[in-house]
Design an enzyme around this catalytic site. Structure first.
Site, PDB file in Angstrom:
ATOM      1  N   THR A 150      43.948 -44.699 -43.432  1.00 32.97           N
ATOM      2  CA  THR A 150      45.291 -44.091 -43.390  1.00 32.97           C
ATOM      3  C   THR A 150      45.766 -44.038 -41.955  1.00 32.97           C
ATOM      4  OG1 THR A 150      45.234 -42.736 -45.390  1.00 32.97           O
ATOM      5  CG2 THR A 150      46.559 -41.867 -43.636  1.00 32.97           C
TER       6      THR A 150
ATOM      7  N   GLY B 148      47.199 -40.858 -53.756  1.00 37.74           N
ATOM      8  CA  GLY B 148      46.487 -39.887 -52.927  1.00 37.74           C
ATOM      9  C   GLY B 148      47.416 -38.823 -52.370  1.00 37.74           C
ATOM     10  N   ASP B 149      46.959 -38.199 -51.321  1.00 39.45           N
ATOM     11  CA  ASP B 149      47.689 -37.073 -50.734  1.00 39.45           C
ATOM     12  C   ASP B 149      48.791 -37.495 -49.772  1.00 39.45           C
ATOM     13  OD1 ASP B 149      45.503 -38.078 -49.130  1.00 39.45           O
ATOM     14  OD2 ASP B 149      46.005 -36.497 -47.708  1.00 39.45           O
TER      15      ASP B 149
ATOM     16  N   THR C 206      44.274 -37.259 -43.074  1.00 36.03           N
ATOM     17  CA  THR C 206      43.548 -38.455 -43.496  1.00 36.03           C
ATOM     18  C   THR C 206      42.212 -38.020 -44.063  1.00 36.03           C
ATOM     19  OG1 THR C 206      42.335 -40.413 -42.763  1.00 36.03           O
ATOM     20  CG2 THR C 206      42.830 -38.776 -41.060  1.00 36.03           C
ATOM     21  N   GLY C 207      41.859 -38.544 -45.206  1.00 36.72           N
ATOM     22  CA  GLY C 207      40.580 -38.150 -45.788  1.00 36.72           C
ATOM     23  C   GLY C 207      40.611 -38.325 -47.294  1.00 36.72           C
TER      24      GLY C 207
ATOM     25  N   ARG D 166      46.222 -44.562 -59.291  1.00 29.33           N
ATOM     26  CA  ARG D 166      45.851 -43.384 -58.483  1.00 29.33           C
ATOM     27  C   ARG D 166      46.764 -43.255 -57.253  1.00 29.33           C
ATOM     28  NH1 ARG D 166      44.116 -42.346 -52.941  1.00 29.33           N
ATOM     29  NH2 ARG D 166      42.771 -40.530 -52.970  1.00 29.33           N
TER      30      ARG D 166
ATOM     31  N   GLY E  44      41.744 -37.830 -50.448  1.00 31.39           N
ATOM     32  CA  GLY E  44      43.056 -37.288 -50.774  1.00 31.39           C
ATOM     33  C   GLY E  44      43.073 -36.227 -51.856  1.00 31.39           C
TER      34      GLY E  44
HETATM   35  N1  ASP Z   1      44.081 -39.703 -47.769  1.00 28.23           N
HETATM   36  C1  ASP Z   1      44.162 -41.054 -48.221  1.00 28.23           C
HETATM   37  C2  ASP Z   1      44.099 -41.093 -49.701  1.00 28.23           C
HETATM   38  O1  ASP Z   1      43.331 -40.359 -50.283  1.00 28.23           O
HETATM   39  C3  ASP Z   1      43.099 -41.910 -47.677  1.00 28.23           C
HETATM   40  C4  ASP Z   1      42.781 -41.629 -46.262  1.00 28.23           C
HETATM   41  O2  ASP Z   1      43.369 -40.850 -45.591  1.00 28.23           O
HETATM   42  O3  ASP Z   1      41.878 -42.222 -45.764  1.00 28.23           O
HETATM   43  O4  ASP Z   1      44.786 -41.882 -50.281  1.00 28.23           O
END
Ligand code: ASP
Length: 318
Positions: A179, A209-210, A229-230, A207, A232
């Protein structure tokens, strides 16, 4: 965990960027590390040029994220991860902290710079979030570049999908993520946040994400702006970006403590992981993460980009 390795004040124009928290030391050769650092510095310079020319925080975050979407090293735009079905489905959001206006798009497959479409949704539609084919139909009514899906493909991401499919087949967990994002404070004291992603490797069933969920991966108000980022799902369940910014705006919690509590305590306690960049209206900022590394950087009024990847590293001048 890196809780708040950077915090400094001064309410002058400031820009922070991240290129994802899913960085793993063993995956990184010296040439890739150099290229990543250069692209982060480029993004900081591009966003800083907007701020220096009197542009808004929104202009700065859109410019910085566009650079990172175009670079193949990050999981956004070109270089996005692959879905289970071998496609790239992109999500993005942008938010203006001064007005609480926001725009987001989810699951698009042909939009070269998803952040620009998110901004068009905010500025030229009556809506906040558009998804899939409808979002792309809207893009065709705007000055938004559409590309063949092959544009997003990189061999590294394709390889990651093949490895993920093998791991899933043998019952091992997969959570490749990445991200990109930016938060900025402009000369008028306005904050903005933007985030763009390909989501998680091997995602399926549409799907989302966040990143495009306002309040989860992206949020800005008058006091605080965050791009996350992470993993989600955990950022959505904790409404992470909104939680951090409301702690700052309403509870008057110090920004670094607010960011640490949500990103490095609440999310890991639920089993999630990741990081965030968080900027306050007073110019204070924090970049907490609980992964091996997080691509990140900041630039102040002097125009000198500072970039870091690993937890034990002060963001250094490039
Ligand atoms: N947060 C993002 C998601 O879950 C992925 C990421 O930030 O690495 O889609």
């Amino acid at each position: 965990m890196a809780e708040h390795e950077i915090e400094s004040g001064g309410a002058s124009p400031t820009l922070l960027v991240h290129g994802g928290a899913g960085v793993i030391r063993r995956d990184m050769d010296a040439a890739t590390e150099r290229a990543v650092r250069d692209e982060l510095a480029n993004a900081l310079r591009r966003g800083h040029a907007e701020l220096a020319a009197g542009g808004s925080a929104l202009d700065a975050v859109a410019a910085a994220v566009t650079v990172l979407e175009d670079a193949p090293y990050f999981n956004a735009g070109r270089g996005a991860v692959f879905t289970h079905d071998g496609t790239n489905e992109l999500d993005a959001a942008i938010m203006d902290g001064a007005t609480l206006r926001a725009g987001a798009i989810a699951g698009v497959r042909h939009v070269r710079n998803p952040v620009l479409l998110a901004r068009a949704v905010m500025e030229h539609s009556d809506h906040v979030m558009l998804a899939g084919a409808g979002a792309e139909a809207f893009a065709r009514t705007q000055d938004i570049a559409l590309v063949d899906p092959a544009y997003f493909r990189t061999d590294k991401r394709w390889q990651q999908l093949q490895e993920a499919l093998q791991r899933v087949a043998s019952g091992e967990p997969v959570n490749h993520f990445g991200t990109v994002g930016a938060v900025a404070l402009d000369a008028q004291g306005r904050l903005a946040a933007a985030t763009s992603t390909g989501g998680m490797t091997d995602k399926r069933w549409g799907r989302i994400g966040d990143a495009p969920v306002i309040g989860a991966g992206t949020y800005a108000n008058a006091a605080c702006a965050m791009s996350g980022t992470g993993w989600g799902e955990f950022y959505i369940r904790t409404a992470a970006a909104h939680a951090v910014c409301m702690r700052v705006a309403v509870l008057h919690q110090p920004l670094t403590a607010a960011a640490r509590d949500v990103i490095n305590r609440e999310i890991p306690a639920l089993g999630g992981s990741g990081g965030a960049i968080v900027l306050g209206a007073d110019g204070m900022f924090a970049m907490p993460f609980n992964t091996d590394g997080m691509y990140r950087g900041h630039i102040r009024v002097d125009g000198e980009p500072h970039v870091a990847i690993w937890p034990d590293e002060d963001a250094r001048a490039q």
